[in-house]
Design a protein around this motif. Structure first.
Motif, PDB file in Angstrom:
ATOM      1  N   SER A 123     -59.233 -13.390 -27.659  1.00 54.74           N
ATOM      2  CA  SER A 123     -58.382 -12.784 -28.686  1.00 54.74           C
ATOM      3  C   SER A 123     -57.112 -13.607 -28.781  1.00 54.74           C
ATOM      4  CB  SER A 123     -58.045 -11.339 -28.308  1.00 54.74           C
ATOM      5  OG  SER A 123     -57.070 -11.324 -27.274  1.00 54.74           O
ATOM      6  N   LYS A 124     -56.160 -13.176 -29.604  1.00 52.34           N
ATOM      7  CA  LYS A 124     -54.904 -13.919 -29.736  1.00 52.34           C
ATOM      8  C   LYS A 124     -54.069 -13.849 -28.453  1.00 52.34           C
ATOM      9  CE  LYS A 124     -52.382 -10.097 -31.959  1.00 52.34           C
ATOM     10  NZ  LYS A 124     -51.632  -9.713 -33.178  1.00 52.34           N
ATOM     11  N   PHE A 125     -54.442 -12.924 -27.548  1.00 50.44           N
ATOM     12  CA  PHE A 125     -53.710 -12.809 -26.290  1.00 50.44           C
ATOM     13  C   PHE A 125     -54.370 -13.600 -25.154  1.00 50.44           C
ATOM     14  CE2 PHE A 125     -52.968  -8.656 -28.475  1.00 50.44           C
ATOM     15  CZ  PHE A 125     -51.639  -8.915 -28.840  1.00 50.44           C
ATOM     16  N   SER A 126     -55.547 -14.142 -25.402  1.00 52.49           N
ATOM     17  CA  SER A 126     -56.250 -14.901 -24.358  1.00 52.49           C
ATOM     18  C   SER A 126     -55.601 -16.256 -24.177  1.00 52.49           C
ATOM     19  CB  SER A 126     -57.724 -15.090 -24.724  1.00 52.49           C
ATOM     20  OG  SER A 126     -58.359 -13.838 -24.903  1.00 52.49           O
ATOM     21  N   SER A 127     -55.350 -16.628 -22.942  1.00 56.11           N
ATOM     22  CA  SER A 127     -54.764 -17.940 -22.671  1.00 56.11           C
ATOM     23  C   SER A 127     -55.825 -19.020 -22.802  1.00 56.11           C
ATOM     24  CB  SER A 127     -54.156 -17.967 -21.268  1.00 56.11           C
ATOM     25  OG  SER A 127     -55.174 -17.812 -20.295  1.00 56.11           O
ATOM     26  N   LYS A 128     -55.367 -20.215 -23.182  1.00 54.94           N
ATOM     27  CA  LYS A 128     -56.293 -21.343 -23.284  1.00 54.94           C
ATOM     28  C   LYS A 128     -56.936 -21.621 -21.933  1.00 54.94           C
ATOM     29  CE  LYS A 128     -56.605 -26.196 -24.683  1.00 54.94           C
ATOM     30  NZ  LYS A 128     -57.278 -26.629 -23.435  1.00 54.94           N
ATOM     31  N   SER A 129     -56.170 -21.461 -20.860  1.00 57.57           N
ATOM     32  CA  SER A 129     -56.713 -21.749 -19.531  1.00 57.57           C
ATOM     33  C   SER A 129     -57.861 -20.811 -19.181  1.00 57.57           C
ATOM     34  CB  SER A 129     -55.606 -21.656 -18.477  1.00 57.57           C
ATOM     35  OG  SER A 129     -55.083 -20.335 -18.403  1.00 57.57           O
ATOM     36  N   SER A 130     -57.783 -19.550 -19.621  1.00 52.57           N
ATOM     37  CA  SER A 130     -58.870 -18.606 -19.334  1.00 52.57           C
ATOM     38  C   SER A 130     -60.146 -19.005 -20.059  1.00 52.57           C
ATOM     39  CB  SER A 130     -58.460 -17.186 -19.721  1.00 52.57           C
ATOM     40  OG  SER A 130     -57.494 -16.685 -18.834  1.00 52.57           O
ATOM     41  N   VAL A 131     -60.022 -19.414 -21.307  1.00 54.33           N
ATOM     42  CA  VAL A 131     -61.194 -19.866 -22.056  1.00 54.33           C
ATOM     43  C   VAL A 131     -61.766 -21.125 -21.412  1.00 54.33           C
ATOM     44  CG1 VAL A 131     -62.031 -20.709 -24.290  1.00 54.33           C
ATOM     45  CG2 VAL A 131     -60.340 -18.856 -24.207  1.00 54.33           C
ATOM     46  N   ASP A 132     -60.905 -22.050 -21.048  1.00 53.24           N
ATOM     47  CA  ASP A 132     -61.355 -23.283 -20.395  1.00 53.24           C
ATOM     48  C   ASP A 132     -62.057 -22.972 -19.067  1.00 53.24           C
ATOM     49  OD1 ASP A 132     -60.276 -24.720 -22.472  1.00 53.24           O
ATOM     50  OD2 ASP A 132     -58.462 -25.312 -21.384  1.00 53.24           O
ATOM     51  N   ASP A 133     -61.487 -22.020 -18.310  1.00 53.25           N
ATOM     52  CA  ASP A 133     -62.100 -21.646 -17.036  1.00 53.25           C
ATOM     53  C   ASP A 133     -63.489 -21.050 -17.238  1.00 53.25           C
ATOM     54  OD1 ASP A 133     -59.963 -22.495 -15.528  1.00 53.25           O
ATOM     55  OD2 ASP A 133     -59.024 -20.519 -15.385  1.00 53.25           O
ATOM     56  N   ALA A 134     -63.625 -20.214 -18.281  1.00 50.99           N
ATOM     57  CA  ALA A 134     -64.921 -19.588 -18.555  1.00 50.99           C
ATOM     58  C   ALA A 134     -65.957 -20.637 -18.946  1.00 50.99           C
ATOM     59  CB  ALA A 134     -64.775 -18.538 -19.655  1.00 50.99           C
ATOM     60  N   VAL A 135     -65.549 -21.589 -19.772  1.00 53.56           N
ATOM     61  CA  VAL A 135     -66.465 -22.656 -20.193  1.00 53.56           C
ATOM     62  C   VAL A 135     -66.865 -23.523 -18.998  1.00 53.56           C
ATOM     63  CG1 VAL A 135     -66.663 -24.768 -21.569  1.00 53.56           C
ATOM     64  CG2 VAL A 135     -65.644 -22.715 -22.579  1.00 53.56           C
ATOM     65  N   GLU A 136     -65.880 -23.881 -18.166  1.00 54.07           N
ATOM     66  CA  GLU A 136     -66.173 -24.718 -17.001  1.00 54.07           C
ATOM     67  C   GLU A 136     -67.115 -24.002 -16.034  1.00 54.07           C
ATOM     68  OE1 GLU A 136     -63.889 -27.384 -13.568  1.00 54.07           O
ATOM     69  OE2 GLU A 136     -62.733 -26.018 -14.840  1.00 54.07           O
ATOM     70  N   LEU A 137     -66.893 -22.704 -15.832  1.00 57.95           N
ATOM     71  CA  LEU A 137     -67.784 -21.945 -14.951  1.00 57.95           C
ATOM     72  C   LEU A 137     -69.203 -21.950 -15.499  1.00 57.95           C
ATOM     73  CD1 LEU A 137     -67.919 -19.812 -12.467  1.00 57.95           C
ATOM     74  CD2 LEU A 137     -68.141 -18.174 -14.338  1.00 57.95           C
ATOM     75  N   ALA A 138     -69.353 -21.681 -16.803  1.00 60.18           N
ATOM     76  CA  ALA A 138     -70.688 -21.662 -17.413  1.00 60.18           C
ATOM     77  C   ALA A 138     -71.390 -23.003 -17.229  1.00 60.18           C
ATOM     78  CB  ALA A 138     -70.571 -21.307 -18.898  1.00 60.18           C
ATOM     79  N   LYS A 139     -70.647 -24.088 -17.371  1.00 65.65           N
ATOM     80  CA  LYS A 139     -71.237 -25.413 -17.179  1.00 65.65           C
ATOM     81  C   LYS A 139     -71.589 -25.648 -15.709  1.00 65.65           C
ATOM     82  CE  LYS A 139     -69.093 -27.600 -21.216  1.00 65.65           C
ATOM     83  NZ  LYS A 139     -68.099 -28.603 -21.700  1.00 65.65           N
ATOM     84  N   ASN A 140     -70.712 -25.220 -14.816  1.00 68.91           N
ATOM     85  CA  ASN A 140     -71.003 -25.365 -13.383  1.00 68.91           C
ATOM     86  C   ASN A 140     -72.271 -24.619 -12.988  1.00 68.91           C
ATOM     87  OD1 ASN A 140     -68.715 -26.909 -13.032  1.00 68.91           O
ATOM     88  ND2 ASN A 140     -67.508 -25.272 -12.084  1.00 68.91           N
ATOM     89  N   LEU A 141     -72.473 -23.448 -13.605  1.00 65.86           N
ATOM     90  CA  LEU A 141     -73.645 -22.628 -13.289  1.00 65.86           C
ATOM     91  C   LEU A 141     -74.870 -23.049 -14.093  1.00 65.86           C
ATOM     92  CD1 LEU A 141     -71.983 -19.072 -13.246  1.00 65.86           C
ATOM     93  CD2 LEU A 141     -72.820 -20.337 -11.263  1.00 65.86           C
ATOM     94  N   ASP A 142     -74.648 -23.850 -15.140  1.00 68.98           N
ATOM     95  CA  ASP A 142     -75.727 -24.265 -16.049  1.00 68.98           C
ATOM     96  C   ASP A 142     -76.325 -23.066 -16.783  1.00 68.98           C
ATOM     97  OD1 ASP A 142     -77.286 -26.170 -17.327  1.00 68.98           O
ATOM     98  OD2 ASP A 142     -78.927 -25.984 -15.892  1.00 68.98           O
ATOM     99  N   ILE A 143     -75.462 -22.070 -17.106  1.00 68.93           N
ATOM    100  CA  ILE A 143     -75.927 -20.927 -17.895  1.00 68.93           C
ATOM    101  C   ILE A 143     -75.564 -21.144 -19.365  1.00 68.93           C
ATOM    102  CG2 ILE A 143     -75.665 -19.343 -15.944  1.00 68.93           C
ATOM    103  CD1 ILE A 143     -73.133 -18.239 -17.316  1.00 68.93           C
ATOM    104  N   ASP A 144     -76.278 -20.488 -20.251  1.00 67.37           N
ATOM    105  CA  ASP A 144     -75.944 -20.530 -21.672  1.00 67.37           C
ATOM    106  C   ASP A 144     -74.668 -19.731 -21.918  1.00 67.37           C
ATOM    107  OD1 ASP A 144     -78.199 -22.031 -22.301  1.00 67.37           O
ATOM    108  OD2 ASP A 144     -79.432 -20.255 -22.666  1.00 67.37           O
ATOM    109  N   TYR A 145     -73.877 -20.189 -22.886  1.00 68.69           N
ATOM    110  CA  TYR A 145     -72.680 -19.424 -23.240  1.00 68.69           C
ATOM    111  C   TYR A 145     -72.411 -19.567 -24.734  1.00 68.69           C
ATOM    112  CZ  TYR A 145     -69.998 -23.826 -23.394  1.00 68.69           C
ATOM    113  OH  TYR A 145     -69.539 -25.081 -23.704  1.00 68.69           O
ATOM    114  N   LYS A 146     -71.734 -18.587 -25.279  1.00 74.32           N
ATOM    115  CA  LYS A 146     -71.307 -18.613 -26.677  1.00 74.32           C
ATOM    116  C   LYS A 146     -69.838 -18.213 -26.733  1.00 74.32           C
ATOM    117  CE  LYS A 146     -75.784 -17.453 -28.789  1.00 74.32           C
ATOM    118  NZ  LYS A 146     -75.927 -18.751 -29.498  1.00 74.32           N
TER     119      LYS A 146
END
Length: 575
Positions: free
Chosen positions: A351-374
């Protein structure tokens, strides 16, 4: 002469007789082919534990008895004594150990002590047996008990020992919770030592709704020493060779059989003789299994809980909201281990309150786990909500209403994917949040299963670090582990804006919930009066939320599910 016992640490499926029967027959065959004299199964292995109100259905009970007959017929060609946990039923139902050999039902032992606390409701369903039970094989006396019978200090095991049992078998369905194995070990070692008897403890394994059984079956010698410990959270068949004369030697070393309270002596002890010769066998290789530490056990409990909940309820994949925070990161990580990364979908919904770092962390975790993400931004949806509500809310200041709308939008999106693709939606709330109501109904609480619902926030970090250690890699990244917890529903929001620091909060919650300490007792321990009242009020007034939450795995001694049944409408003030 040594007796070979096969311990069937089975993952039973409640009510699915076809699957359970197939497993039981397979273990009987394997045990017999390995020259075992006895094969023992856990408590209610045939029916699954706990069957709950299925026991009130007469057809369920008839089917159970029919399966016992099928096993009896199957046993005709097997030179092995079968001790099987199931339900016996005539007018009343009994939690029973059936003794079967070569097509003959030699008898059955009915559980004498029925637990009625924590997750157990056995007095609702079963009648208690009245007599201890011994079977004699080639002059060796073997006593049979079921779970609680052995935990009771003055229970039937005493009569078994007094009547010459050198081996006491215990069929168990003992649920896991943090550090449960330590309590269990101490009890088993105490019983074996005081009775100067071998103890064979056969425990169920696997997940059943909110309960996880950890296996870890144990053999303890008559001196109170652990001879064998089966793996935790793994189904399997394990063999031990037991020298019954060791019990006699232990008695002689002690000078005599220990004295017991005569008032607990059971006058009637059923003794049956099974005409089976104990043949000499090649010795078994020693098995030394790794005993995981407390946080690895919590990780394994969550892992098998997710796997069994999915497989036994017809799901293959899961979906969850991935925020970049520690809670959803740990759930995604263990789910990936449990059912495979290709079966996990993470939805990143900034949302507009989500920090860029949180989104980046979520994407990096998904890649580390090799799970699908949207990535599905929710700002436009949120603004649409606010616009539609603006007229109705025009005289009101912004408050938690607007915050909760964001959480509910995310919950709605997660459930949409769940419905459309038949994914099981995982909720990611922890015990600290559930206890205090720091969660949004129909928002972040939305889901079909809540894997870390009974894990305190402070323990959650320790399990996450253990996950990285097990995988020898920083999969859950340093930034996720070190960031201040936040729901990110308003600018610069932190959990500690609303709650005490988790290090303090979890201490209070553990003592108030798990240890049932009163307000006065906590006050005497030096906690601040205002903080105590605030936390206890949060716990007491949020029962209505917990009652609507998804089922989750029991991980602590007193979970916020079946363990703690508080009225929603409740005017009691504890100070």
């Amino acid at each position: 002469m040594k007796i070979r016992v096969a311990i069937s640490q089975i993952d039973s499926y409640v009510g699915n007789y076809a699957i359970n029967l197939q497993k039981i027959k397979g273990y009987i065959t394997e045990a017999a082919s390995n020259n075992a004299d006895i094969v023992v199964f856990p408590e209610l292995a045939l029916n699954g534990y706990p069957p709950e109100d299925l026991i009130l259905k007469t057809q369920f009970l008839r089917d159970s008895l029919n399966c016992i007959e099928k096993i009896r017929d199957f046993s005709r060609s097997k030179d092995i004594i079968i001790i099987l946990g199931g339900i016996d039923w005539d007018v009343e139902s009994y939690n029973t150990a059936f003794i079967i050999y070569k097509g003959k039902m030699y008898g059955n032992y009915k559980k004498m002590f029925l637990p009625n606390y924590s997750v157990f409701d056995e007095k609702r369903y079963f009648s208690a047996g009245r007599s201890p039970y011994i079977m004699e094989i080639d002059k060796v006396k073997v006593g049979i008990t079921i779970c609680e019978d052995l935990w009771v200090p003055n229970g039937p095991a005493i009569s078994l020992a007094q009547n010459g049992a050198s081996i006491i078998i215990n069929l168990s369905a003992s649920p896991f919770y943090k550090e449960r194995n330590k309590t269990r070990f101490e009890m088993l070692k105490t019983r074996a030592s005081e009775l100067s008897s071998w103890i064979i403890y056969c425990n169920l394994v696997g997940g059943q709704d909110e309960i996880v059984f950890d296996g870890g079956s144990v053999v303890v010698n008559p001196y109170g020493e652990i001879e064998f410990n089966a793996p935790y959270f793994e189904e399997g068949l394990y063999f031990v060779d037991i020298d019954p004369l060791e019990a006699t030697r232990a008695n002689l070393r002690e000078g005599k059989r220990k004295h017991y309270n005569e008032s607990v002596y059971f006058e009637k002890v059923n003794v049956i003789n099974i005409e089976k010769r104990i043949q000499d066998k090649l010795p078994l290789n020693k098995n030394n299994f790794y005993n995981p530490d407390v946080y690895e056990q919590l990780y394994l409990a969550i892992k098998i809980g997710i796997k069994d909940y999915l497989s036994k309820n017809g799901f293959e994949k899961v979906v969850l909201g991935l925020s970049g925070g520690i809670d959803s990161s740990l759930v995604a990580a263990i789910a990936s281990d449990s059912i495979g990364p290709k079966n996990v979908l993470g939805l990143i919904m900034p949302s507009k309150f989500s920090s860029k770092s949180s989104v980046d962390d979520a994407v990096e975790l998904a890649k580390n786990l090799d799970i699908d993400y949207k990535i599905i931004p929710i700002t436009d949806i949120y603004e649409s909500y606010i616009s539609e509500l603006s007229e109705s809310f025009q005289e009101k200041d912004e408050d938690k209403t607007e915050e909760n709308i964001q959480a509910r939008i995310r919950g709605n999106i997660v459930m949409a994917f769940s419905n459309k693709f038949n994914y099981l939606a995982l909720a990611c709330g922890n015990k600290s949040e559930a206890a205090t109501g720091y969660a949004t109904l129909y928002g972040d609480m939305a889901g079909g299963f809540s894997p870390i619902k009974d894990l305190y926030k402070t323990d959650l970090y320790k399990v996450a670090n253990k996950f990285n250690e097990i995988h020898n890699k920083k999969i859950i990244t340093k930034s996720i582990l070190e960031k201040a917890p936040s729901a990110e529903l308003r600018p610069n929001q932190k959990d500690e804006d609303t709650l005490p620091p988790y290090s303090l909060l979890d201490q209070i919650l553990f003592k108030y919930i798990d240890r049932e300490m009163s307000y006065d007792e906590l006050l005497q321990e030096g906690y601040d009066e205002e903080i105590l009242k605030y936390v206890i009020n949060l716990v007491n007034k949020n029962e209505y939320k917990r009652r609507q939450s998804a089922p989750g795995i029991k991980l602590t001694e007193r979970s916020l599910g079946k363990d703690r049944r508080m009225p929603i409408t409740n005017g009691y003030v504890p100070w």
